[in-house]
Write a protein that holds these residues in place. Structure first.
Motif, PDB file in Angstrom:
ATOM      1  N   THR A 182     -85.407  48.406  70.331  1.00 41.08           N
ATOM      2  CA  THR A 182     -85.270  49.451  69.310  1.00 41.08           C
ATOM      3  C   THR A 182     -86.418  49.349  68.313  1.00 41.08           C
ATOM      4  O   THR A 182     -86.894  48.264  67.994  1.00 41.08           O
ATOM      5  CB  THR A 182     -83.920  49.302  68.593  1.00 41.08           C
ATOM      6  N   GLN A 183     -86.825  50.503  67.820  1.00 44.07           N
ATOM      7  CA  GLN A 183     -87.889  50.566  66.816  1.00 44.07           C
ATOM      8  C   GLN A 183     -87.275  50.954  65.479  1.00 44.07           C
ATOM      9  O   GLN A 183     -86.450  51.853  65.402  1.00 44.07           O
ATOM     10  CB  GLN A 183     -88.935  51.604  67.230  1.00 44.07           C
ATOM     11  N   ALA A 184     -87.654  50.237  64.438  1.00 44.51           N
ATOM     12  CA  ALA A 184     -87.183  50.577  63.098  1.00 44.51           C
ATOM     13  C   ALA A 184     -88.257  50.214  62.102  1.00 44.51           C
ATOM     14  O   ALA A 184     -88.951  49.220  62.251  1.00 44.51           O
ATOM     15  CB  ALA A 184     -85.883  49.855  62.765  1.00 44.51           C
ATOM     16  N   GLY A 185     -88.405  51.007  61.079  1.00 45.46           N
ATOM     17  CA  GLY A 185     -89.473  50.739  60.125  1.00 45.46           C
ATOM     18  C   GLY A 185     -88.932  50.810  58.722  1.00 45.46           C
ATOM     19  O   GLY A 185     -87.755  50.983  58.562  1.00 45.46           O
ATOM     20  N   GLN A 186     -89.715  50.669  57.758  1.00 44.26           N
ATOM     21  CA  GLN A 186     -91.110  51.025  57.858  1.00 44.26           C
ATOM     22  C   GLN A 186     -91.987  49.810  57.559  1.00 44.26           C
ATOM     23  O   GLN A 186     -91.646  48.999  56.721  1.00 44.26           O
ATOM     24  CB  GLN A 186     -91.420  52.125  56.863  1.00 44.26           C
ATOM     25  N   SER A 187     -93.110  49.713  58.258  1.00 44.84           N
ATOM     26  CA  SER A 187     -93.894  48.499  58.219  1.00 44.84           C
ATOM     27  C   SER A 187     -94.562  48.232  56.879  1.00 44.84           C
ATOM     28  O   SER A 187     -94.857  47.091  56.547  1.00 44.84           O
ATOM     29  CB  SER A 187     -94.963  48.557  59.311  1.00 44.84           C
ATOM     30  N   ALA A 188     -94.799  49.288  56.089  1.00 44.51           N
ATOM     31  CA  ALA A 188     -95.541  49.102  54.840  1.00 44.51           C
ATOM     32  C   ALA A 188     -94.669  49.266  53.597  1.00 44.51           C
ATOM     33  O   ALA A 188     -95.185  49.434  52.499  1.00 44.51           O
ATOM     34  CB  ALA A 188     -96.702  50.096  54.777  1.00 44.51           C
ATOM     35  N   CYS A 189     -93.358  49.178  53.792  1.00 43.84           N
ATOM     36  CA  CYS A 189     -92.456  49.448  52.663  1.00 43.84           C
ATOM     37  C   CYS A 189     -91.767  48.212  52.110  1.00 43.84           C
ATOM     38  O   CYS A 189     -90.911  48.320  51.241  1.00 43.84           O
ATOM     39  CB  CYS A 189     -91.400  50.484  53.084  1.00 43.84           C
ATOM     40  N   GLY A 190     -92.089  47.035  52.638  1.00 44.05           N
ATOM     41  CA  GLY A 190     -91.541  45.807  52.058  1.00 44.05           C
ATOM     42  C   GLY A 190     -90.379  45.201  52.798  1.00 44.05           C
ATOM     43  O   GLY A 190     -89.733  44.285  52.286  1.00 44.05           O
ATOM     44  N   SER A 191     -90.084  45.683  54.013  1.00 43.29           N
ATOM     45  CA  SER A 191     -88.940  45.131  54.738  1.00 43.29           C
ATOM     46  C   SER A 191     -89.363  44.334  55.959  1.00 43.29           C
ATOM     47  O   SER A 191     -88.619  44.231  56.926  1.00 43.29           O
ATOM     48  CB  SER A 191     -87.996  46.261  55.178  1.00 43.29           C
ATOM     49  N   SER A 192     -90.558  43.773  55.935  1.00 42.09           N
ATOM     50  CA  SER A 192     -91.034  42.999  57.073  1.00 42.09           C
ATOM     51  C   SER A 192     -90.208  41.721  57.211  1.00 42.09           C
ATOM     52  O   SER A 192     -90.238  40.854  56.349  1.00 42.09           O
ATOM     53  CB  SER A 192     -92.515  42.657  56.907  1.00 42.09           C
ATOM     54  N   VAL A 193     -89.482  41.626  58.301  1.00 44.02           N
ATOM     55  CA  VAL A 193     -88.640  40.472  58.564  1.00 44.02           C
ATOM     56  C   VAL A 193     -88.432  40.407  60.070  1.00 44.02           C
ATOM     57  O   VAL A 193     -88.399  41.440  60.743  1.00 44.02           O
ATOM     58  CB  VAL A 193     -87.281  40.590  57.833  1.00 44.02           C
ATOM     59  N   TYR A 194     -88.323  39.200  60.609  1.00 46.73           N
ATOM     60  CA  TYR A 194     -88.119  39.086  62.050  1.00 46.73           C
ATOM     61  C   TYR A 194     -86.722  39.546  62.412  1.00 46.73           C
ATOM     62  O   TYR A 194     -85.733  39.184  61.774  1.00 46.73           O
ATOM     63  CB  TYR A 194     -88.304  37.647  62.527  1.00 46.73           C
ATOM     64  N   LEU A 195     -86.634  40.367  63.466  1.00 44.96           N
ATOM     65  CA  LEU A 195     -85.363  40.820  64.011  1.00 44.96           C
ATOM     66  C   LEU A 195     -85.402  40.619  65.515  1.00 44.96           C
ATOM     67  O   LEU A 195     -86.459  40.712  66.147  1.00 44.96           O
ATOM     68  CB  LEU A 195     -85.129  42.289  63.661  1.00 44.96           C
TER      69      LEU A 195
END
Length: 484
Positions: A178-191
């Motif tokens: 599954t794809q979920a974002g957003q990469s530049a919004c501050g939610s970068s975390v390993y899933l």
């Protein structure tokens, strides 16, 4: 990674127990638990309907109650309502049944849900931007495989840090890929199941499922919110390390080690019920200063309760005592044992943004620093963080962390609340094969701390430490099955 920042001030927990069906990771100078089923059993996922009409009707019922809607014109009337009435969707308005399932599961979990876009190709639906001509967007595929979330359980989700708990929930139900974002919004975390991010505006949370794969109900992965059981070095009082686990019925059992890398009680000894109410469980060893190993549970509302052991495989206080609140601010909580060098057991928490804070114990079941002290940043890049106690043989606790690529990194403590090596070193690869990684301390009786890992198939493997920051057995040894 290890550089200390200004002291933080998280509140200490006071919550009630709430758990899911997964593994609680045993960290620190304590033993560990793997959650889920007893060895030899397999976990059954709860059933979620695969009937689109039933699912659509559930959404329409929630809409009538004011708990579900779309801010995009026509989404409900043109895409969802016809399916609820049993009609065959018209061209461009067919939605993948798994999207219906995800919407219903989210609604069931959070109570209310507001979305924007589903299908941009459906006539009479006003959604922006329109379907592109250069590629097939999952918002425009047949059937549609995407949804934009706007508000979940009363919280506005924008793809930023506030979205991380919701992303972790989605990761527990969506198909792998599954794809979920957003990469530049501050939610970068390993899933684990959400495997890619993308650029998008920071005013919603976009999710797109792959063309294949099943929606899972109730099978939350071990990586989710670090819900891994944590054990103690010796809960039974026989001098050998033990291992805890919590099964889906909520029963807490401990598995008595034989001091040589195997079991005296391979079937486990039940010692409590309703432990599925805990979101996190930590076994810090002796937190009260009475020479007996204890257990700490954290409920979903952030309450932390201390359950003192009686030194013989049972409880001195089975009801527990609240020793803090606000611990739901952390995605991972574990104990390194005495990290500050004052002879008292401490607790470490990692926030969604990767900030690591140290809470020093007072040696009598409370806190030397109830507001905590920041001792590092960047820890959000890891899928698992734990402590085996002293892994290097210098009598100072260390911390281990697993990267998304499977590297196992070791960060050596300096014995006074900080780091001897703040940049860490790689001491292993392919550790991404494990859904749970934890340590019972010295499980083999050779004086060196060991590591345990549970594979996706439920195999429990033992990796013997060599007492000098390396391994006695690089390949590991199978010491159990059915741990998933």
């Amino acid at each position: 990674m290890g550089n200390a920042a200004a002291p933080h001030s998280p509140r200490l927990p006071t919550r009630r127990p709430w758990l899911r069906k997964l593994y609680l990771g045993l960290l620190g100078a304590a033993v560990i638990c793997a959650t889920t089923m007893l060895p030899g059993q397999s976990e059954q996922a709860k059933a979620i309907s695969d009937n689109p009409q039933v699912l659509a009707q559930a959404l329409m019922n929630a809409r009538a109650q004011g708990r579900f809607d779309s801010i995009s014109y026509g989404v409900v009337s043109q895409i969802i309502a016809p399916v609820a009435r049993g009609e065959v969707p018209i061209a461009g308005c067919r939605l993948d049944t798994r999207v219906f399932q995800i919407l219903v599961l989210t609604l069931n979990q959070y109570g209310s849900l507001y979305i924007s876009d589903l299908l941009r190709s459906c006539p009479g639906v006003l959604q922006n931007p329109p379907c592109p001509t250069s590629y097939i967007s999952p918002h425009c595929s047949d059937p549609g495989r995407a949804v934009d979330f706007v508000r979940v359980g009363g919280i506005r989700v924008t793809g930023g840090a506030e979205s991380i708990p919701f992303l972790r929930f989605l990761d527990s139900i969506v198909p792998r890929g599954t794809q979920a974002g957003q990469s530049a919004c501050g939610s970068s975390v390993y899933l684990e199941y959400i495997t890619s991010r993308f650029a998008d505006s920071c005013d919603h949370l976009h999710l797109a499922i792959p063309t294949s794969g099943t929606v899972r109900d109730g099978t939350i992965p071990a990586s989710d919110l670090a819900r891994l059981a944590i054990g103690t070095a010796d809960f039974s009082g026989d001098g050998s390390a033990d291992v805890f686990r919590i099964v889906t019925t909520g029963t807490l059992s401990y598995y008595q080690g034989d001091g040589q890398g195997s079991w005296l009680s391979p079937a486990g000894i039940p010692i409590g019920s309703s432990w599925d109410a805990m979101e996190k469980v930590v076994a810090p060893g002796d937190f009260t200063g009475d020479g007996k190993s204890d257990v700490i549970g954290i409920t979903t509302d952030g309450t932390m309760r201390l359950y003192p052991g009686d030194g013989a495989g049972g409880w001195a206080d089975a009801g527990g005592t609240v020793i803090g609140t606000g611990w739901n601010m952390f995605t991972m909580v574990f104990s390194p044992g005495d990290f500050t060098g004052d002879g008292r057991v401490d607790i470490i928490g990692v926030r969604p943004d990767g900030t690591m804070s140290l809470y020093s114990g007072n040696g009598s079941g409370g806190w030397g620093s109830p507001t905590g002290q920041v001792i590092g940043s960047g820890w959000g890049q890891f899928t698992k963080v734990l402590s085996p106690g002293d892994f290097t043989g210098d009598a100072k606790p260390d911390v281990l962390a697993v990267t998304p690529a499977g590297s196992l990194r070791m960060y050596t403590g300096n014995g006074s609340g900080g780091w001897a090596d703040p940049s860490g070193i790689v001491i292993g690869t392919e550790w991404d094969q494990f859904i749970t990684v934890t340590s019972p301390g010295d499980f083999t009786g050779d004086g060196a701390a060991d590591i345990l890992g549970v594979t996706e198939s439920g195999v429990l493997r033992l990796y013997r430490g060599n007492g000098a920051g390396g391994w006695g057995t690089h390949a590991g040894e199978q010491i159990g099955t059915g741990w998933r």
